[in-house]
Design an enzyme around this catalytic site. Sequence first.
Site, PDB file in Angstrom:
ATOM      1  N   HIS A   1       1.505   0.971   0.900  1.00  0.00           N
ATOM      2  CA  HIS A   1       0.819   0.324   1.686  1.00  0.00           C
ATOM      3  C   HIS A   1       1.724   0.087   3.085  1.00  0.00           C
ATOM      4  CE1 HIS A   1       2.708  -3.188  -0.379  1.00  0.00           C
ATOM      5  NE2 HIS A   1       2.794  -3.777   0.855  1.00  0.00           N
TER       6      HIS A   1
ATOM      7  N   ASP B   1       2.333   2.216  -6.129  1.00  0.00           N
ATOM      8  CA  ASP B   1       2.185   1.587  -4.629  1.00  0.00           C
ATOM      9  C   ASP B   1       3.620   2.301  -4.112  1.00  0.00           C
ATOM     10  OD1 ASP B   1       2.233   0.647  -2.084  1.00  0.00           O
ATOM     11  OD2 ASP B   1       1.567  -1.333  -3.038  1.00  0.00           O
TER      12      ASP B   1
ATOM     13  N   SER C   1       7.970  -6.067   0.279  1.00  0.00           N
ATOM     14  CA  SER C   1       7.213  -4.965  -0.017  1.00  0.00           C
ATOM     15  C   SER C   1       8.095  -3.693   0.182  1.00  0.00           C
ATOM     16  CB  SER C   1       5.960  -4.666   0.712  1.00  0.00           C
ATOM     17  OG  SER C   1       4.767  -5.766   0.391  1.00  0.00           O
TER      18      SER C   1
END
Length: 703
Positions: free
Chosen positions: A84, A221, A641
């Site tokens: 992402h 991810d 992240s």
Amino acid sequence: MMKKTLMMAMVAMTSATTFADEGMWTLYNLPQPVYEIMKSEGFEMDYNDLYLNDHAIKNACVNFSGYCSGVVVSPNGLVLTNHHCGFEAIRSHSTVEHDYMLNGFYAKSYEEELPNKDMFVSFMIEQKDVTQQLADMGLYQLSLKEQEIFLDSIENAWSKEVKAKDSTLRLELKPFYEGNAFYATTYRDFRDLRLVFTIPKSMGKFGGETDNWMWPRQTCDFSVFRIYADPKTNGPADYNKDNVPYHPASWAKVSREGYKEGDFSMTIGYPGSTNRYLSSYGIREMRDAGNEPRAQVRGVKQEVMWRHMMADEAVRIKYDSKYAQSSNYWKNSIGMNKCIDSIGLIQQKTDYEERIRHYQDSTGYLKDKLDFTLMKKLYDKRFELRKAYTLFRETFVRTNELTTRAMKVHNGMEVKGPENKKKKQYVLFDDNSDTWDLATDKEVLAVLMENYRRQVEAKYLPDFYQTIDKVYGGSCARYVEALYDKSMLMNSGKKLYINKKNFNNDLGVQMGLELTDVMTKMTAPMSELRDSIDLLERYLCNVKLRMEQDMPHYSDANFTMRLSYGQVGGFLLNGQPSGYYTTAESILKKMKTGDRVTDYFAEPVMHELFSAADYGAYADKTTGKMQLCFLTNNDITGGNSGSPMFNGKGELIGLAFDGNWDSLSSDILFDRQLARCIGVDIRYVLYMMDRWGHADRLINEMK
């Protein structure tokens, strides 16, 4: 004995204070007691291996493009981050014919690696506390507005000094501990960053919004980029086809040894923002004037976007990233408010503030400066404005192309043309039609305008609502149609001469002026209140630090490098153990419902990959399972992240990508029982690179 004493003290502290596994710690001055706890929990590296040594672990960790984190994993500059985090880069290279979001991408050679506009990685070179230096220069004798100007000038001056010594460096000066301290951080930015590998969106976003902030997770991810450098200096350079892969002095070692419950785990990354020193009044404002209206508007907007995305593949490609960004903090806002209420956080803060009052009464410390009665009064005065401003921004700011252009014209857009011939001066909007869709943009704006009118008082409505009522029969949709049909602002690539009569009479230009006028009417009084509130919040933090001066304290996150530590392990979910890892069997079970749940759809090849009889070296040696995602109690937030997750030896075992729904108030209060970091297992990453991507050259490069 030191650890035992510190641990007992930490456990005895209230909810507003530091627990053993709580904390986003700066590396250069990591408190020795914290390091001792890390060692007792399984950290095996020397203190100086974190920050000081040439091969310190911080040298492999990067700020990824100013909004995420990442880690260098090879001698040729490979960088791992989340899928992402690389999503917009992947989207920008995708077309209906070559849809890398849908189908994935693997560059089989350096020549095939894809450059990305406006992307970069930053390495932190040095950080130091300059609070006393600034205080000696008179910082704290200035008002907050004067401090802002002063700090900006000092940052510019120090940046010039740094660049004079090394032109590849830059310096940032940021407040810590609510402005009670200031650190100067030096960075080196590499601006040629190329996409190397990404798996299909079905896996990189597996679970989508259904599973976002939830556990259990199976999302793979990750994405892979490479840093390129000047071939002569191995230093930063703008994109050039002759640039070569960067050769770092050190990089993170990838481990396939896995983990077990209770094992030490550490993240190093760039957490964006937390508010753990915030007052009870500030939390109420955040809940009711920030999160609640934000969630309301985004829910309305996302319904329109999703409908158009599902109807047209080209629209989906354009809006995938926009939708993901919007929905992420739509759900976060809902979950945070739920957690604030469920744990009675505002009351907890109120009780803690009573302890602060007693401390002040007994010591007199900052008694003349920290005034809780005044703080409440100021927050109450700002509340209505703050809520209206949230609704305004969520409706009109960067939500559609027309209002973006309309406001940009009046707010600092570059004017081109000869200075001495005003009639020939113009503005020019680049053709960015590959990033938005006309029908979607129109409906989003019309629906949001109708929604805004229902949510705010009449005094916060721009004047064009009168035009809507008088000329367009009260229909926002008709007004929007006229805007897109008639406004010159939508003429991408054409010069719009700003001194011509038709420019000032343009419907879109008028709209932008009226939006700017309303925004100014909101921001001006909020700005006046902000300085007074911020100063009181600074004093509140100051008193807390003094009251607990025998304990180590970390500053709120501000997108500077931080370390958090803890252990691998789950939590109690509805009274039942959550488990601390997921397996191939669990993702297959969800995939089989993909015909009913869109977020669980996966291509047939993915079903095959997770039905394998043998996962080889990627299976866990203890469980024999193919482990996908795992939990730790590391302290993270947005910006983390892509943060590397290390074991006690400083080896890479995963990438952090999410937190859990049950503790979304952790940005305000770290809940030791519930707060968890969700990471993608590095063996899952390698398995997909190998068995799906057949990316032997990359796996060999990471050794």
